[in-house]
Design a protein around this motif. Sequence first.
Motif, PDB file in Angstrom:
ATOM      1  N   ARG A  98       0.655   1.940  -0.619  1.00  0.00           N
ATOM      2  CA  ARG A  98       1.816   0.928   0.071  1.00  0.00           C
ATOM      3  C   ARG A  98       1.247   0.692   1.149  1.00  0.00           C
ATOM      4  NH1 ARG A  98       6.354   2.187  -3.513  1.00  0.00           N
ATOM      5  NH2 ARG A  98       5.845   3.994  -4.365  1.00  0.00           N
ATOM      6  N   ASP A  99       1.499   0.536   2.718  1.00  0.00           N
ATOM      7  CA  ASP A  99       1.937  -0.239   3.448  1.00  0.00           C
ATOM      8  C   ASP A  99       0.999   0.580   4.635  1.00  0.00           C
ATOM      9  OD1 ASP A  99       3.909   1.560   4.102  1.00  0.00           O
ATOM     10  OD2 ASP A  99       5.536  -0.204   3.938  1.00  0.00           O
ATOM     11  N   SER A 163       0.774 -12.482   2.247  1.00  0.00           N
ATOM     12  CA  SER A 163       0.887 -11.733   3.778  1.00  0.00           C
ATOM     13  C   SER A 163       2.574 -12.865   3.379  1.00  0.00           C
ATOM     14  CB  SER A 163       0.406 -12.447   4.695  1.00  0.00           C
ATOM     15  OG  SER A 163       0.150 -13.923   4.677  1.00  0.00           O
ATOM     16  N   SER A 188       4.723  -8.187  -1.134  1.00  0.00           N
ATOM     17  CA  SER A 188       5.578  -7.307  -1.126  1.00  0.00           C
ATOM     18  C   SER A 188       7.184  -7.821  -0.545  1.00  0.00           C
ATOM     19  CB  SER A 188       4.666  -6.859   1.062  1.00  0.00           C
ATOM     20  OG  SER A 188       4.751  -7.474   1.393  1.00  0.00           O
ATOM     21  N   ALA A 204       7.787  -8.958  -6.582  1.00  0.00           N
ATOM     22  CA  ALA A 204       7.229  -8.635  -6.121  1.00  0.00           C
ATOM     23  C   ALA A 204       6.383  -7.113  -6.384  1.00  0.00           C
ATOM     24  CB  ALA A 204       7.327  -7.961  -4.031  1.00  0.00           C
ATOM     25  N   GLU A 206       6.381  -3.571  -7.379  1.00  0.00           N
ATOM     26  CA  GLU A 206       5.718  -1.984  -6.543  1.00  0.00           C
ATOM     27  C   GLU A 206       4.883  -1.831  -5.359  1.00  0.00           C
ATOM     28  OE1 GLU A 206       6.873   0.897  -9.167  1.00  0.00           O
ATOM     29  OE2 GLU A 206       8.277  -0.051 -10.416  1.00  0.00           O
ATOM     30  N   PRO A 208       1.616  -3.006  -3.633  1.00  0.00           N
ATOM     31  CA  PRO A 208       0.832  -4.301  -2.131  1.00  0.00           C
ATOM     32  C   PRO A 208      -0.500  -4.524  -2.967  1.00  0.00           C
ATOM     33  CG  PRO A 208       0.769  -2.518  -1.100  1.00  0.00           C
ATOM     34  CD  PRO A 208       1.546  -2.229  -2.222  1.00  0.00           C
TER      35      PRO A 208
END
Length: 222
Positions: A98-99, A163, A188, A204, A206, A208
């Motif tokens: 994810r992030d 980005s 994202s 975007a 689900e 990234p």
Amino acid sequence: MKPVIILRPEPGARETAARAMKLGLIPRLCPLFEARPITWDAPPAKRFDALLMTSAQAARLGGPLLSRYRRLPAYAVGHATARAMEEQGFEHVTEGHRDGSAIAARIAADGHAHVLHLGGTTLARIDSGPLAIDRVAVYTIGGRPDAEIDPHLEPGAILLVHSPRAGSRLAELIGPERRGSLHVIAISPAALTACGLGWSSGQAPELPDDERMLALAARLCE
């Protein structure tokens, strides 16, 4: 077929293009930025419980000093980052999908407290929770004054935005009056928001990553 315009820096741009061609897509490379290594001071590895990278560029451009941290538990955001770390000699990299905030929660759950985060001069915000995170820049991203996007544009073209910074730059280059026939796929929600409004469509994935972005592009081309 609609062309897929890749805006990310090299070498990621070529990697995305190769994946696109395997899906039968038509990639066009137009990197808006380029990543450059910078001189950095490597803090002692003994100060940290774990190492985090949220960008593959950190592994690619960090240089010989990265070897000081190979004994630390290694964490990465995304498959590309994990692979780049492994190519630099890091073993058993834990990959987050994810992030930075999600991987920070995983690092804390694994029992670590003090983390070294190697990245660029501009970093996305991370909710560190109980972690102490020391951030050290090992590369910078600079704009390419020679980047010309107009020759690649045609009605129905799909723009891949990797980005928020690229999204902001894209919004500067293509005004609202020119967006109605163009599609945007961003890595994202934050990157998609940075592109602004008025596009023919904006999506975007689900999670990234490059593969999911290209899967969305392939659907647009059906």
